[in-house]
Design a protein around this motif. Sequence first.
Motif, PDB file in Angstrom:
ATOM      1  N   MET A 158      39.034  -7.364  20.802  1.00 30.24           N
ATOM      2  CA  MET A 158      39.640  -6.879  22.051  1.00 30.24           C
ATOM      3  C   MET A 158      41.078  -6.440  21.822  1.00 30.24           C
ATOM      4  SD  MET A 158      38.052  -6.778  24.972  1.00 30.24           S
ATOM      5  CE  MET A 158      36.308  -6.995  25.273  1.00 30.24           C
ATOM      6  N   ASN A 160      43.847  -3.224  20.227  1.00 30.16           N
ATOM      7  CA  ASN A 160      43.989  -1.777  20.410  1.00 30.16           C
ATOM      8  C   ASN A 160      43.131  -0.970  19.436  1.00 30.16           C
ATOM      9  OD1 ASN A 160      45.644  -1.628  22.636  1.00 30.16           O
ATOM     10  ND2 ASN A 160      47.519  -1.861  21.423  1.00 30.16           N
ATOM     11  N   VAL A 161      42.829  -1.541  18.270  1.00 31.70           N
ATOM     12  CA  VAL A 161      41.951  -0.818  17.332  1.00 31.70           C
ATOM     13  C   VAL A 161      40.550  -0.732  17.930  1.00 31.70           C
ATOM     14  CG1 VAL A 161      40.891  -0.837  15.043  1.00 31.70           C
ATOM     15  CG2 VAL A 161      43.318  -1.366  15.280  1.00 31.70           C
ATOM     16  N   ARG A 202      35.633 -12.455  22.221  1.00 31.01           N
ATOM     17  CA  ARG A 202      35.113 -13.833  22.157  1.00 31.01           C
ATOM     18  C   ARG A 202      35.760 -14.735  23.209  1.00 31.01           C
ATOM     19  NH1 ARG A 202      37.628 -16.139  16.462  1.00 31.01           N
ATOM     20  NH2 ARG A 202      39.764 -15.449  16.798  1.00 31.01           N
ATOM     21  N   ARG A 203      36.949 -14.298  23.690  1.00 30.48           N
ATOM     22  CA  ARG A 203      37.604 -15.101  24.735  1.00 30.48           C
ATOM     23  C   ARG A 203      37.644 -14.279  26.030  1.00 30.48           C
ATOM     24  NH1 ARG A 203      42.878 -17.639  22.616  1.00 30.48           N
ATOM     25  NH2 ARG A 203      43.360 -15.596  21.697  1.00 30.48           N
ATOM     26  N   LYS A 209      43.854  -8.594  23.622  1.00 27.12           N
ATOM     27  CA  LYS A 209      45.068  -8.178  22.891  1.00 27.12           C
ATOM     28  C   LYS A 209      45.479  -6.729  23.177  1.00 27.12           C
ATOM     29  CE  LYS A 209      46.049 -11.776  20.136  1.00 27.12           C
ATOM     30  NZ  LYS A 209      44.938 -12.479  19.707  1.00 27.12           N
ATOM     31  N   GLU A 214      46.505   1.526  26.855  1.00 24.52           N
ATOM     32  CA  GLU A 214      45.246   1.767  26.133  1.00 24.52           C
ATOM     33  C   GLU A 214      44.048   1.379  26.989  1.00 24.52           C
ATOM     34  OE1 GLU A 214      48.087   1.113  24.596  1.00 24.52           O
ATOM     35  OE2 GLU A 214      47.945   2.952  23.419  1.00 24.52           O
ATOM     36  N   VAL A 322      38.461  -7.035  14.082  1.00 23.37           N
ATOM     37  CA  VAL A 322      39.042  -8.361  14.273  1.00 23.37           C
ATOM     38  C   VAL A 322      40.317  -8.551  13.443  1.00 23.37           C
ATOM     39  CG1 VAL A 322      36.852  -9.397  14.973  1.00 23.37           C
ATOM     40  CG2 VAL A 322      37.449  -9.355  12.537  1.00 23.37           C
ATOM     41  N   GLY A 370      51.823  -5.845  16.197  1.00 23.82           N
ATOM     42  CA  GLY A 370      52.877  -5.009  16.771  1.00 23.82           C
ATOM     43  C   GLY A 370      52.559  -3.529  16.666  1.00 23.82           C
TER      44      GLY A 370
HETATM   45  P1  NAP Z   1      44.559  -7.489  17.182  1.00 16.42           P
HETATM   46  O1  NAP Z   1      45.381  -6.914  18.267  1.00 16.42           O
HETATM   47  O2  NAP Z   1      45.077  -8.687  16.477  1.00 16.42           O
HETATM   48  O3  NAP Z   1      43.115  -7.820  17.808  1.00 16.42           O
HETATM   49  C1  NAP Z   1      42.132  -8.468  17.075  1.00 16.42           C
HETATM   50  C2  NAP Z   1      41.020  -8.914  18.002  1.00 16.42           C
HETATM   51  O4  NAP Z   1      39.988  -9.477  17.216  1.00 16.42           O
HETATM   52  C3  NAP Z   1      41.408  -9.966  19.020  1.00 16.42           C
HETATM   53  O5  NAP Z   1      40.830  -9.667  20.262  1.00 16.42           O
HETATM   54  C4  NAP Z   1      40.807 -11.250  18.426  1.00 16.42           C
HETATM   55  O6  NAP Z   1      40.452 -12.207  19.376  1.00 16.42           O
HETATM   56  C5  NAP Z   1      39.568 -10.690  17.814  1.00 16.42           C
HETATM   57  N1  NAP Z   1      38.966 -11.562  16.800  1.00 16.42           N
HETATM   58  C6  NAP Z   1      39.540 -12.078  15.690  1.00 16.42           C
HETATM   59  N2  NAP Z   1      38.651 -12.800  14.991  1.00 16.42           N
HETATM   60  C7  NAP Z   1      37.483 -12.730  15.666  1.00 16.42           C
HETATM   61  C8  NAP Z   1      36.195 -13.261  15.449  1.00 16.42           C
HETATM   62  N3  NAP Z   1      35.923 -13.994  14.375  1.00 16.42           N
HETATM   63  N4  NAP Z   1      35.223 -13.009  16.357  1.00 16.42           N
HETATM   64  C9  NAP Z   1      35.468 -12.234  17.434  1.00 16.42           C
HETATM   65  N5  NAP Z   1      36.680 -11.702  17.696  1.00 16.42           N
HETATM   66  C10 NAP Z   1      37.679 -11.942  16.829  1.00 16.42           C
HETATM   67  O7  NAP Z   1      44.265  -6.431  16.009  1.00 16.42           O
HETATM   68  P2  NAP Z   1      43.965  -4.870  15.974  1.00 16.42           P
HETATM   69  O8  NAP Z   1      43.250  -4.388  17.158  1.00 16.42           O
HETATM   70  O9  NAP Z   1      43.398  -4.662  14.610  1.00 16.42           O
HETATM   71  O10 NAP Z   1      45.412  -4.207  15.999  1.00 16.42           O
HETATM   72  C11 NAP Z   1      46.394  -4.468  14.993  1.00 16.42           C
HETATM   73  C12 NAP Z   1      47.770  -4.098  15.504  1.00 16.42           C
HETATM   74  O11 NAP Z   1      47.886  -2.676  15.607  1.00 16.42           O
HETATM   75  C13 NAP Z   1      48.028  -4.651  16.902  1.00 16.42           C
HETATM   76  O12 NAP Z   1      49.355  -5.089  16.978  1.00 16.42           O
HETATM   77  C14 NAP Z   1      47.789  -3.449  17.794  1.00 16.42           C
HETATM   78  O13 NAP Z   1      48.459  -3.514  19.025  1.00 16.42           O
HETATM   79  C15 NAP Z   1      48.304  -2.334  16.911  1.00 16.42           C
HETATM   80  N6  NAP Z   1      47.704  -1.056  17.344  1.00 16.42           N
HETATM   81  C16 NAP Z   1      48.341  -0.364  18.317  1.00 16.42           C
HETATM   82  C17 NAP Z   1      47.781   0.793  18.800  1.00 16.42           C
HETATM   83  C18 NAP Z   1      48.488   1.528  19.897  1.00 16.42           C
HETATM   84  O14 NAP Z   1      49.620   1.212  20.201  1.00 16.42           O
HETATM   85  N7  NAP Z   1      47.857   2.500  20.521  1.00 16.42           N
HETATM   86  C19 NAP Z   1      46.585   1.276  18.294  1.00 16.42           C
HETATM   87  C20 NAP Z   1      45.933   0.545  17.298  1.00 16.42           C
HETATM   88  C21 NAP Z   1      46.514  -0.631  16.828  1.00 16.42           C
HETATM   89  P3  NAP Z   1      41.277 -13.593  19.519  1.00 16.42           P
HETATM   90  O15 NAP Z   1      42.452 -13.273  20.360  1.00 16.42           O
HETATM   91  O16 NAP Z   1      40.290 -14.491  20.171  1.00 16.42           O
HETATM   92  O17 NAP Z   1      41.666 -14.021  18.131  1.00 16.42           O
END
Ligand code: NAP
Length: 454
Positions: A158, A160-161, A202-203, A209, A214, A322, A370
């Motif tokens: 959940m 932004n990716v 999952r939550r 997140k 977005e 994730v 971030g």
């Molecule tokens: P993220 O924001 O850390 O989200 C990861 C998600 O995966 C969370 O919802 C997390 O849930 C879930 N997760 C982790 N382990 C899991 C599991 N075993 N089973 C099910 N769900 C699980 O990571 P991201 O989306 O890869 O983004 C990385 C960073 O890039 C972030 O800071 C994001 O904001 C940034 N980004 C920004 C933009 C934009 O500004 N447009 C675009 C893309 C990315 P839990 O909370 O329960 O751990």
Amino acid sequence: MANQLDANRPLRVAVIGSGPSGIYAAEALIKQSAVPVLVDVFDRLPTPYGLVRYGVAPDHQTIKSVTKAMQKVLQDPRVRFFGNVAYGRDLTHADLRRHYDALVYAVGASSDRHLGIPGEELPGSLSATEFVAWYNGHPDYQHLPIRLDAQGVAVVGMGNVAVDVTRILAKSADELSQTDIADHALPVLAESRVTDIFMLGRRGPAQAKFTTKELRELGELHNADVLVRPEELELDEKSAAAIADQPAMLKNLEILREFASRPPAGKPRRVHIRFLVSPVAILGEGRVQRIRLEKNRLDENLNAVGTGVFEELEVGMVLRSVGYKGVPLPEVPFDERKGIIPNQGGRVLREGQVAPGEYAAGWIKRGPSGVIGTNKADAAETVRLLLEDAPSLPLAPEPDPQAVTRLLQERGVQAVGLDHWLRLDALECTQGQAQGRPRVKVTSVAKMLELAQP
Ligand code: NAP
């Protein structure tokens, strides 16, 4: 005795990685005047800007305009860009220590986390980061065998990716064809049979997140309805208390409630945002056909706990979204658990001790969190410490800027300078203009090297 650094013997800094954190580190170095510096920025690809080019979604061009300011940094006379030069392959740690007084590792987090569930290795199950790299034309992922021949896709996570990949899967070929999405991805997405994309958290909604902007975009898709189950938005007491003073989270909840109240408009595709479900198995014969989910509740620490209630979704692809994960560099310490280079504010730690002249910035320093701008303050912190250390750093024996250029030539490494990149950049943009697109990306390194030649 303090080092006498001056215009004749400036501080020589190698920045490894030309993504946001690497460029912001170079910028912080040239924005100060206390210590004269000469900075070389290396990237293993011939193209600079890292995830701005290969991560930011193709339909988010305004975010990519940050490259204008990044280009200015690379154009500064105190900065040189060396594309197509890989740390560990073309230059070793010892080489860099011979030519530079300080090294800044800014290599990001190029791998991804796994779910650790049965079936995760089936064809059709992959990371969102691979899928993103594929549609963004990253040379290493251009041949990824993406099949969009089933109606359902599960996106696990959940953040932004997850939102980015969901949106790209939901958009029509017409919408995507106006972007700089890779030419190999467009026909596959144009012929996509996907109708239902399930984002699986999952939550609960209070722990999601994604950012508000977005999330809101998911409700504005021309080609897809957004579906949310009202019962999955009900907050337990702890979650409600946890977000009571967080305006952004309250706004997200308000948007999700509005989504849940919408009658479906009958658009060709549907985005299902699901909460409190964990994938427990990916099933299928020879490739992904279904995903089994367990309904969760939250415990007192707001962690997800299975309830023993299961359901299955028919999906032909599972994208785990994730989180990214850092990858160790040769000769550089690595914290496997955190997926980062161990550091103190950016000063690299070797066996718990500060390693003089070695620094980290960005995701490899703090983990994959971030937005792009977060890396500015992060890199500035690292550079502040580097400059504080500068007077006492052991100086490199061969600081002549030409020495490293000669070394690369001797090794037959075809380094791509800024002028080469600007030529390739202009070619891509010109080709794009002819098609009403921001650019047409070149996706093969060999082609990039050929086109970058004067
Ligand atoms: P993220 O924001 O850390 O989200 C990861 C998600 O995966 C969370 O919802 C997390 O849930 C879930 N997760 C982790 N382990 C899991 C599991 N075993 N089973 C099910 N769900 C699980 O990571 P991201 O989306 O890869 O983004 C990385 C960073 O890039 C972030 O800071 C994001 O904001 C940034 N980004 C920004 C933009 C934009 O500004 N447009 C675009 C893309 C990315 P839990 O909370 O329960 O751990």
